[in-house]
Each structure stands twice: as structure tokens, then as C-alpha cells.
Design an enzyme around this catalytic site. Sequence first.
Site, PDB file in Angstrom:
ATOM      1  N   ASP A  96     -17.508 -35.470 -33.821  1.00  0.00           N
ATOM      2  CA  ASP A  96     -18.956 -35.051 -34.056  1.00  0.00           C
ATOM      3  C   ASP A  96     -19.182 -33.482 -34.022  1.00  0.00           C
ATOM      4  OD1 ASP A  96     -18.878 -34.511 -31.360  1.00  0.00           O
ATOM      5  OD2 ASP A  96     -20.058 -36.100 -30.662  1.00  0.00           O
ATOM      6  N   ASP A 270     -20.501 -45.733 -34.301  1.00  0.00           N
ATOM      7  CA  ASP A 270     -19.750 -45.319 -32.851  1.00  0.00           C
ATOM      8  C   ASP A 270     -20.751 -45.490 -31.754  1.00  0.00           C
ATOM      9  OD1 ASP A 270     -20.313 -42.380 -31.438  1.00  0.00           O
ATOM     10  OD2 ASP A 270     -21.323 -42.735 -33.436  1.00  0.00           O
ATOM     11  N   CYS A 308     -11.728 -65.765 -25.824  1.00  0.00           N
ATOM     12  CA  CYS A 308     -10.980 -64.327 -26.113  1.00  0.00           C
ATOM     13  C   CYS A 308      -9.582 -64.291 -25.897  1.00  0.00           C
ATOM     14  CB  CYS A 308     -11.778 -63.216 -25.181  1.00  0.00           C
ATOM     15  SG  CYS A 308     -10.970 -61.430 -25.638  1.00  0.00           S
ATOM     16  N   CYS A 310      -7.678 -61.547 -25.630  1.00  0.00           N
ATOM     17  CA  CYS A 310      -7.270 -60.173 -25.491  1.00  0.00           C
ATOM     18  C   CYS A 310      -6.148 -60.155 -24.372  1.00  0.00           C
ATOM     19  CB  CYS A 310      -8.254 -59.260 -25.326  1.00  0.00           C
ATOM     20  SG  CYS A 310      -9.294 -59.341 -23.664  1.00  0.00           S
ATOM     21  N   CYS A 313      -8.131 -60.851 -20.832  1.00  0.00           N
ATOM     22  CA  CYS A 313      -8.266 -62.523 -20.555  1.00  0.00           C
ATOM     23  C   CYS A 313      -7.091 -63.357 -20.647  1.00  0.00           C
ATOM     24  CB  CYS A 313      -9.563 -63.017 -22.041  1.00  0.00           C
ATOM     25  SG  CYS A 313     -10.966 -62.217 -21.832  1.00  0.00           S
ATOM     26  N   HIS A 339     -11.267 -55.008 -22.657  1.00  0.00           N
ATOM     27  CA  HIS A 339     -11.775 -56.252 -23.022  1.00  0.00           C
ATOM     28  C   HIS A 339     -12.887 -56.030 -24.141  1.00  0.00           C
ATOM     29  CE1 HIS A 339     -13.796 -60.176 -23.325  1.00  0.00           C
ATOM     30  NE2 HIS A 339     -14.902 -59.566 -23.039  1.00  0.00           N
TER      31      HIS A 339
END
Length: 380
Positions: A96, A270, A308, A310, A313, A339
Site C-alpha cells: 500500500d 485485504d 476444518c 487445517c 484443527c 486457522h
Amino acid sequence: MNNLAITYEFIKQCKQSGARLGRVHTPHGVIDTPTFMPVGTQATVKTISPEELKEINAQIILSNTYHLFLRPGHEIVKKAGGLHKFMNWDRPILTDSGGFQVFSLSERRKISEEGVEFRSHLNGEKLFLSPEKAMEIQNALGPDIMMAFDECPPYPASYEYVKQSTERTSRWAERCLAAHQRKHDQALFAIVQGGMHEDLRVQSAKDLTSLDFPGYAIGGLSVGEPKHLMYEVLDYTVPHLPFDKPRYLMGVGSPDALVEGSIRGIDMFDCVLPTRIARNGTTMTSQGRLVVRNAKFAEDFGPLDPNCDCYTCRNYSRAYIRHLIKADETFGIRLTTYHNLYFLASLMKQIREAIMNDCLLDFRDQFFEQYGLHDNDKGF
């Protein structure tokens, strides 16, 4: 690819919602859109390694011009070979302009046509940032996508103030374009401003699209206004942006806003939200928000989200993560951050699949029902 640093490839428009599926081609790889970009303010996504970001399938990350200008300094990053080499990330990066951070220092800054005089939040040193300086810093940092220097007006603000600010942002965008030294391998996006005023938003879009930037962002939203107002602004702003270029909604990352923004034709998002709330023990799950530090999870040995898959998890329980966070152990924050970023990457993938299958509105209704979102202003 043509001689532009990046190009947008349109793939499909959802018949049900009008959302679009696409690809952004950059010097460091292809980005499937719509996409969410994790924020790595100081050339790192807090507590997460670049290797873990790849596991999560983060396609592009965002870094902050203002913070990297203050430390370590853009010249040091340039000597290291640019941000990609400095932080060992070989996928796309967006920086940015630093404008949002500078303007948030309301007690420490003074705006003029030339630029902004401000004091560093680190040591009080007096500094100056102009469109030309913002381009110099970003050219040195070497991201794939860089942002024009703009002013993000506060909410609420008077019509007259927003009008003057928006017109100056357009003049600054023109100066940024003139000062940009690496058009062959860095794309410069302009930022549409205009507050909550339709005529100012439309005029800003017209002024900036006439300058033919490779992509366009919508700034000045998610600054305290109600969600329905943000969606209203998107409804009348997006149609004035080119169809064949990427559209980026800045600072938005709540699950409901990612779905609603995609429906309105946004390609890139974002936000610091997923990493910031993770550090407070708050997680995003398929059943809604879960504050794992709460006492009721002290003996809960199930995963954060049973739906989930991931790393967090698959391997760790709510009780263990709660213990780590209560004990101020960094590993707990790493697990919640991992996560949350995985959850949003997975959500964006589901959004892309729903667009491909012409059923994004059905997906929204089902997702909101499961997530406990029945009122758009309720948010995350």
C-alpha cells in the site's frame, strides 16, 4: 503477456449474482480471483512463516510502505534484492502507499498539496511523504503491485472536505504515474475515493480511469460506516471501473463482506482482521465466531472447527489452544492465526467454485445461515 507488468484474465461471470471469476497474471505468479490477501505489515504476516502461508495457499500478501520506510528503510530492502528476497517469498506482493497510516496519525500530520508532513510514531522524527516519495519507496521495495498515494478521508466527514480530499487524491495519482520508474515489472493501482457520496465516487472513478492505470482500488470504506452503506457505495462505484482490469476493495476481510464484495464484482481484498483477532483468541469457524480463550472451552478437547482440515484443527484441541493463549504462549497465537487465514483462503475458494457453478447467491444464503449472519449490518 503484453508489456504491462500485470494483466487481468476474465474467466466467467456468475449468472445468478454477477460476480466474476478471473486470474491476475503477475511477474511472480498467477492469482485466482476473487482472492483474500493476508497482511504482512512489516514484511511478515505476524507469527506465520512464508512456508506456512504457502500451505494455507495464500496467493499474494500485502506489505506496508509506511512501516518499511521507517524501518528497516527502503534502501536496505533494495540492497537485499527487494521485498521478495528480503522476506523469502516468491509469490506476488502488493504494497500500500502509506497514505492510510499517515492519515491515521491525525495529531502528528499536516496535509498540503505537495504531500504530508508527519512525525514518526516510533521516535517523533519529522518526515515528509509525497506522491513522488511514495513511488520512490515502492519502486525500491519491488512489489508486483503498488498503490498510488491517496488521502483516506475519515468517516463521517463533511461533503466539502471529502470533495477537496478526493480531487487532491486524483491530482496525486497523476503525479504518482509520472514518478513511477518501473512500469515494466511493477503495476501501479489508483485508489477511488469519495466517501459515502455517489457523485464524488463516480467523479473519482472517471478521473482515475481516464489515466489508464493497470488496476483500481476502492478506498475509504470499512472505516466505521455501517455495512449496508459500504455495499451501497460498491453498488454505484464498481460499474464505473473497467471490466478488463482488477478491482481491489481495501481493508475489508470479514467473512460476510468478502462474500458480499465478491457478489458486487470485487477481485481482491485485504485486512488485518483475521490475524488481529487471532491474537486475542478469537477464531472464525463454519459455525461463526468462536472466542477460544473463554472459560467454557477449558475442557473442550474438540478442534476449533470440526469442518476444518487445517493444521491447527487436525492436531490441537480448543482446550490446549485456550491454555496456550491464557499462558501467553506464542504458539497459541500461531495456531489461531494459521486457522483464521486458512479459513478465509478456503472461503475464497468456495466463493470461486460457487461463481463457476452459477450459485453464489445460494452459497451466500447457506453460509450466512450457518455462520449466524442474518443482518448485513451485524458483520463479523
